[in-house]
Each structure stands twice: as C-alpha cells, then as structure tokens.
Design a protein around this motif. Structure first.
Motif, PDB file in Angstrom:
ATOM      1  N   GLY A   1     -49.435 -95.131 -13.598  1.00 32.23           N
ATOM      2  CA  GLY A   1     -48.772 -94.699 -14.814  1.00 32.23           C
ATOM      3  C   GLY A   1     -47.496 -93.911 -14.599  1.00 32.23           C
ATOM      4  N   PHE A   2     -47.052 -93.796 -13.361  1.00 34.16           N
ATOM      5  CA  PHE A   2     -45.859 -92.985 -13.099  1.00 34.16           C
ATOM      6  C   PHE A   2     -44.629 -93.550 -13.804  1.00 34.16           C
ATOM      7  N   SER A   3     -44.458 -94.861 -13.774  1.00 32.28           N
ATOM      8  CA  SER A   3     -43.270 -95.465 -14.378  1.00 32.28           C
ATOM      9  C   SER A   3     -43.214 -95.218 -15.886  1.00 32.28           C
ATOM     10  N   ALA A   4     -44.377 -95.314 -16.544  1.00 31.40           N
ATOM     11  CA  ALA A   4     -44.412 -95.088 -17.990  1.00 31.40           C
ATOM     12  C   ALA A   4     -44.075 -93.635 -18.322  1.00 31.40           C
ATOM     13  N   VAL A   5     -44.663 -92.707 -17.596  1.00 29.98           N
ATOM     14  CA  VAL A   5     -44.417 -91.286 -17.847  1.00 29.98           C
ATOM     15  C   VAL A   5     -42.980 -90.935 -17.507  1.00 29.98           C
ATOM     16  N   TYR A   6     -42.486 -91.470 -16.403  1.00 24.74           N
ATOM     17  CA  TYR A   6     -41.102 -91.215 -15.998  1.00 24.74           C
ATOM     18  C   TYR A   6     -40.127 -91.754 -17.044  1.00 24.74           C
ATOM     19  N   GLY A   7     -40.390 -92.954 -17.547  1.00 20.58           N
ATOM     20  CA  GLY A   7     -39.527 -93.526 -18.573  1.00 20.58           C
ATOM     21  C   GLY A   7     -39.547 -92.723 -19.857  1.00 20.58           C
ATOM     22  N   LEU A   8     -40.734 -92.272 -20.257  1.00 20.36           N
ATOM     23  CA  LEU A   8     -40.835 -91.471 -21.485  1.00 20.36           C
ATOM     24  C   LEU A   8     -40.094 -90.150 -21.342  1.00 20.36           C
ATOM     25  N   ILE A   9     -40.302 -89.458 -20.225  1.00 21.39           N
ATOM     26  CA  ILE A   9     -39.655 -88.152 -20.028  1.00 21.39           C
ATOM     27  C   ILE A   9     -38.134 -88.300 -19.955  1.00 21.39           C
ATOM     28  N   THR A  10     -37.651 -89.290 -19.232  1.00 14.98           N
ATOM     29  CA  THR A  10     -36.201 -89.447 -19.124  1.00 14.98           C
ATOM     30  C   THR A  10     -35.570 -89.858 -20.454  1.00 14.98           C
ATOM     31  N   THR A  11     -36.280 -90.675 -21.231  1.00 13.78           N
ATOM     32  CA  THR A  11     -35.751 -91.063 -22.530  1.00 13.78           C
ATOM     33  C   THR A  11     -35.655 -89.869 -23.467  1.00 13.78           C
ATOM     34  N   VAL A  12     -36.709 -89.054 -23.501  1.00 11.92           N
ATOM     35  CA  VAL A  12     -36.686 -87.857 -24.341  1.00 11.92           C
ATOM     36  C   VAL A  12     -35.586 -86.913 -23.869  1.00 11.92           C
ATOM     37  N   LEU A  13     -35.411 -86.787 -22.557  1.00 12.49           N
ATOM     38  CA  LEU A  13     -34.361 -85.923 -22.025  1.00 12.49           C
ATOM     39  C   LEU A  13     -32.967 -86.425 -22.419  1.00 12.49           C
ATOM     40  N   ILE A  14     -32.757 -87.725 -22.356  1.00  8.86           N
ATOM     41  CA  ILE A  14     -31.461 -88.298 -22.758  1.00  8.86           C
ATOM     42  C   ILE A  14     -31.184 -88.021 -24.229  1.00  8.86           C
ATOM     43  N   ILE A  15     -32.197 -88.165 -25.078  1.00  7.91           N
ATOM     44  CA  ILE A  15     -32.015 -87.913 -26.507  1.00  7.91           C
ATOM     45  C   ILE A  15     -31.690 -86.451 -26.765  1.00  7.91           C
ATOM     46  N   VAL A  16     -32.417 -85.537 -26.114  1.00  9.76           N
ATOM     47  CA  VAL A  16     -32.200 -84.096 -26.326  1.00  9.76           C
ATOM     48  C   VAL A  16     -30.802 -83.702 -25.852  1.00  9.76           C
ATOM     49  N   VAL A  17     -30.398 -84.175 -24.669  1.00  7.44           N
ATOM     50  CA  VAL A  17     -29.070 -83.824 -24.142  1.00  7.44           C
ATOM     51  C   VAL A  17     -27.976 -84.424 -25.021  1.00  7.44           C
ATOM     52  N   SER A  18     -28.161 -85.655 -25.480  1.00 12.91           N
ATOM     53  CA  SER A  18     -27.165 -86.289 -26.339  1.00 12.91           C
ATOM     54  C   SER A  18     -27.004 -85.548 -27.659  1.00 12.91           C
TER      55      SER A  18
ATOM     56  N   PHE B   1     -27.671 -82.382 -28.140  1.00 15.65           N
ATOM     57  CA  PHE B   1     -27.019 -81.102 -27.839  1.00 15.65           C
ATOM     58  C   PHE B   1     -25.513 -81.285 -27.689  1.00 15.65           C
ATOM     59  N   LEU B   2     -25.101 -82.295 -26.923  1.00 14.18           N
ATOM     60  CA  LEU B   2     -23.672 -82.526 -26.721  1.00 14.18           C
ATOM     61  C   LEU B   2     -22.985 -82.901 -28.026  1.00 14.18           C
ATOM     62  N   GLY B   3     -23.665 -83.692 -28.853  1.00 16.42           N
ATOM     63  CA  GLY B   3     -23.084 -84.068 -30.139  1.00 16.42           C
ATOM     64  C   GLY B   3     -22.879 -82.879 -31.045  1.00 16.42           C
ATOM     65  N   HIS B   4     -23.853 -81.999 -31.088  1.00 20.84           N
ATOM     66  CA  HIS B   4     -23.722 -80.824 -31.942  1.00 20.84           C
ATOM     67  C   HIS B   4     -22.743 -79.815 -31.355  1.00 20.84           C
ATOM     68  N   ALA B   5     -22.662 -79.714 -30.035  1.00 20.36           N
ATOM     69  CA  ALA B   5     -21.820 -78.704 -29.402  1.00 20.36           C
ATOM     70  C   ALA B   5     -20.350 -79.095 -29.388  1.00 20.36           C
ATOM     71  N   PHE B   6     -20.040 -80.387 -29.178  1.00 13.06           N
ATOM     72  CA  PHE B   6     -18.647 -80.763 -28.950  1.00 13.06           C
ATOM     73  C   PHE B   6     -18.089 -81.787 -29.936  1.00 13.06           C
ATOM     74  N   LEU B   7     -18.915 -82.645 -30.505  1.00 12.54           N
ATOM     75  CA  LEU B   7     -18.388 -83.763 -31.275  1.00 12.54           C
ATOM     76  C   LEU B   7     -18.411 -83.544 -32.774  1.00 12.54           C
TER      77      LEU B   7
END
Length: 74
Positions: free
Chosen positions: A41-58, A60-66
């Motif tokens: 299950g590592f690939s599924a968990v890794y994909g979920l965590i990275t996707t959530v991280l990309i959304i959160v960072v995006s 944040f950047l949208g609210h902070a700069f754009l």
C-alpha cells in the motif's frame, strides 16, 4: 456541474481508488527496486499524501501571491 452529476462521477472514482489500493496490498514486491517498494500500500499512501500536499501548497501560493482583492481593478 450539478451535485448529482458530481456524485455520479465521484463514486466510481473512489471505488476504483479503493480497489487499486487493495490490489496493491496483495501484489508482491518481489522485484522491488527500493525498500519502500516492498511495503504493501505504499504507492497508494504516497500518492494520496503528495496529492494533498500539492493542493495545500497550491492554495497557499494562490492566496499569498496571486489573488487580488475584488476591487483591485476599480
């Protein structure tokens, strides 16, 4: 899109994700290149965590700069 249409799309996609996560648990990592490839299950968990991280960072950047205030061009 209407909420009913979104639910019709969301349900099969979530079912497919769960099915893939379960299949990933039963697939043996005999040919694993890295040590984490043999963790079930590592690939599924890794994909979920990275996707959530990309959304959160995006967001944040949208609210902070754009984003600009609604009356920015007035």
């Amino acid at each position: 899109m209407k909420p009913e249409q979104i639910q019709k799309i969301k349900t099969p996609l979530i079912a497919a994700l769960v099915l893939l996560a379960v299949v990933d648990i039963f697939v043996h990592g005999d040919h694993a290149t890295f040590i984490w490839d043999s963790i079930p299950g590592f690939s599924a968990v890794y994909g979920l965590i990275t996707t959530v991280l990309i959304i959160v960072v995006s967001k944040f950047l949208g609210h902070a700069f754009l984003m600009k205030p609604e009356d920015y061009y007035d």
